[in-house]
Enzyme design. Structure first.
Site, PDB file in Angstrom:
ATOM      1  N   SER A   6      34.554  37.207   9.889  1.00 22.14           N
ATOM      2  CA  SER A   6      34.123  37.685   8.581  1.00 22.14           C
ATOM      3  C   SER A   6      34.469  39.144   8.302  1.00 22.14           C
ATOM      4  CB  SER A   6      32.626  37.472   8.425  1.00 22.14           C
ATOM      5  OG  SER A   6      31.933  38.168   9.440  1.00 22.14           O
ATOM      6  N   HIS A  19      32.859  30.837   7.269  1.00 21.93           N
ATOM      7  CA  HIS A  19      33.745  31.479   6.284  1.00 21.93           C
ATOM      8  C   HIS A  19      35.039  30.699   6.049  1.00 21.93           C
ATOM      9  CE1 HIS A  19      31.661  35.224   5.341  1.00 21.93           C
ATOM     10  NE2 HIS A  19      31.219  35.198   6.594  1.00 21.93           N
ATOM     11  N   LYS A  37      27.503  29.561   1.725  1.00 20.84           N
ATOM     12  CA  LYS A  37      28.615  30.426   1.297  1.00 20.84           C
ATOM     13  C   LYS A  37      29.430  29.696   0.229  1.00 20.84           C
ATOM     14  CE  LYS A  37      28.169  33.350   5.230  1.00 20.84           C
ATOM     15  NZ  LYS A  37      28.232  33.395   6.679  1.00 20.84           N
TER      16      LYS A  37
HETATM   17  C1  PLP Z   1      27.001  33.558   7.550  1.00 20.85           C
HETATM   18  C2  PLP Z   1      27.195  32.968   8.864  1.00 20.85           C
HETATM   19  C3  PLP Z   1      26.190  32.202   9.470  1.00 20.85           C
HETATM   20  C4  PLP Z   1      24.834  32.039   8.848  1.00 20.85           C
HETATM   21  O1  PLP Z   1      24.838  31.091   7.822  1.00 20.85           O
HETATM   22  P1  PLP Z   1      23.588  31.009   6.855  1.00 20.85           P
HETATM   23  O2  PLP Z   1      23.704  29.662   6.240  1.00 20.85           O
HETATM   24  O3  PLP Z   1      23.695  32.128   5.884  1.00 20.85           O
HETATM   25  O4  PLP Z   1      22.360  31.119   7.719  1.00 20.85           O
HETATM   26  C5  PLP Z   1      26.460  31.620  10.685  1.00 20.85           C
HETATM   27  N1  PLP Z   1      27.653  31.780  11.299  1.00 20.85           N
HETATM   28  C6  PLP Z   1      28.642  32.512  10.750  1.00 20.85           C
HETATM   29  C7  PLP Z   1      29.945  32.633  11.460  1.00 20.85           C
HETATM   30  C8  PLP Z   1      28.451  33.137   9.518  1.00 20.85           C
HETATM   31  O5  PLP Z   1      29.419  33.866   8.985  1.00 20.85           O
END
Ligand code: PLP
Length: 397
Positions: A186, A214, A244
């Site tokens: 990310s 992502h 996301k």
């Molecule tokens: C954002 C993210 C999460 C968390 O996901 P949420 O649904 O917001 O709890 C987990 N792993 C990675 C790699 C992320 O980028």
């Protein structure tokens, strides 16, 4: 050791953070988290959300959520294993398995929860996990919770992974071995080297675990990083988030039927935390249907990502080596980076600074997340504000 009260602990540590300018002040939004947001009565071009496809405010999702509330109410009423499994949850899981090209899937309340749930349901103190050094915080916490030995390998360094996998296997110290990676990282927007990781996993008999938070909705025409490489049969755990690109909230694990069966009886957030609300589930189903039926939003996301990257690069900014729409603009020194982000905000662009320790010292950056919902006019305006602030602060000529 001298004792400390809660009051002393908090005062000391809060003062320390505030003194260093590291205490994060949160700006509440007075609008939806769309391409333009309102904060303190001011409208700003939003380059900070993970709402990649603009689905968080999509009318079709809102309608699906409203209908689900009418039919099922606002809460699921129990954990999944008592009687908090609505027919909607089952439908969501069928859709997710289809979307990911796996036999089955299991939904959780968040992506973070997935990593708490899945790693410790399978790994224990007799095992070891090979983990990319840039993996997400929830992966790190999930690994710790399992009590397996954590062996970090250098970021996307396949020689290092191979050497450490070989050593772990030949040591005879561990029963099970697993390799875990983000699908897309990310902070830099680079893609994990999954074909090489799978090859090493086959050679040393490692389970494979990809957290594609992502990558889903972004790569593989929307289906994610694993599909992008055509490795659906080779990855044991495909983790995703509904928070996301999908635009709602929640997470899931997709994999073989027997893995999902096991997680349904042994993963603790599934057993001990109330299930996703009807509105969240219905909106997520609608979102996945949209993604499955058309690649239009996905194409627009890439077009906008490429447009923003080209604009910033032509101005002379260092945008790193991102392979996805995530567009870091690397400023360098921490204070300068924070100041840069603040000036962007004053001029009308909301893009957060990310500095050490989240990224290595001296590589402070402003991270831009263009979405399918941005118009060219918004991106042009953002680029011209970048030009103004960049020249003013001597970051570009
Ligand atoms: C954002 C993210 C999460 C968390 O996901 P949420 O649904 O917001 O709890 C987990 N792993 C990675 C790699 C992320 O980028």
């Amino acid at each position: 050791m001298s004792s400390q009260t809660l009051e002393q602990f908090l005062n000391e540590n809060l003062e320390d953070l505030r003194g260093k300018g590291l205490y994060n002040v949160i700006d509440p939004l007075e609008s939806p988290n769309g391409p333009v947001i309102k904060i303190n009565g001011r409208e700003l071009i939003n380059l900070s959300s993970n709402n990649y496809l603009g689905l968080a405010t999509d009318e079709r999702l809102k309608k699906a959520a409203e209908q689900a509330i009418e039919k099922y109410g606002v809460g699921a009423g129990a954990v999944r294993t008592i009687n908090g499994t609505l027919e909607l949850h089952v439908k969501l899981e069928e859709k997710l398995a289809e979307f990911k090209g796996t036999e089955a899937a299991i939904a959780y309340q968040s992506g973070f929860n997935c990593n708490m749930a899945a790693i410790s349901a399978v790994m224990d103190k007799n095992d070891a996990i090979l983990s990319d050094e840039l993996n997400h915080a929830s992966i790190i916490d999930g690994c710790r919770l399992s009590r397996a030995k954590i062996i970090r390998y250098n970021h996307s360094d396949m020689e290092d992974l191979r050497a450490k996998a070989k050593e772990a296997r030949e040591s005879g110290l561990y029963k099970k071995l697993m390799v875990i990676t983000d699908g897309v990282f990310s902070m830099d927007g680079d893609i994990a080297l999954l074909p090489e990781i799978v090859e090493i996993a086959e050679e040393f008999d490692l389970m494979t675990y990809v957290d594609d938070a992502h990558g889903s909705g972004v790569l593989g025409k929307g289906a994610g990083t694993v599909k992008h490489f055509g490795l659906q049969d080779k990855i044991d755990f495909q983790i995703g988030t509904l928070s996301k690109a999908i635009g709602v909230v929640g997470g899931y694990v997709a994999g073989k039927q027997n893995l999902i069966d096991w997680l349904k009886v042994r993963s603790r957030p599934f057993l001990f935390s109330t299930s996703l609300t009807p509105a969240d589930v219905a909106a997520s189903i609608q979102s996945i249907e949209i993604l499955t039926e058309s690649t239009e939003l996905n194409e627009r996301l890439w077009e906008n990502g490429n447009y923003l990257k080209k604009g910033l690069k032509e101005l002379g900014f260092n945008i790193g080596d991102s392979e996805t729409p995530i567009t870091p603009c690397i400023i360098g020194e921490e204070k300068l980076t924070q100041q840069f982000s603040k000036r962007l905000n004053e001029e009308g662009v909301y893009a957060k600074s990310i500095v050490f320790p989240t990224v290595p010292a001296g590589t402070g950056r402003v991270r831009n997340m263009p979405t399918a919902a941005h118009t060219k006019e918004m991106l042009d305006k953002a680029i011209s504000i970048y030009e103004k602030v960049g020249k003013e602060m001597g970051v570009i000529n």
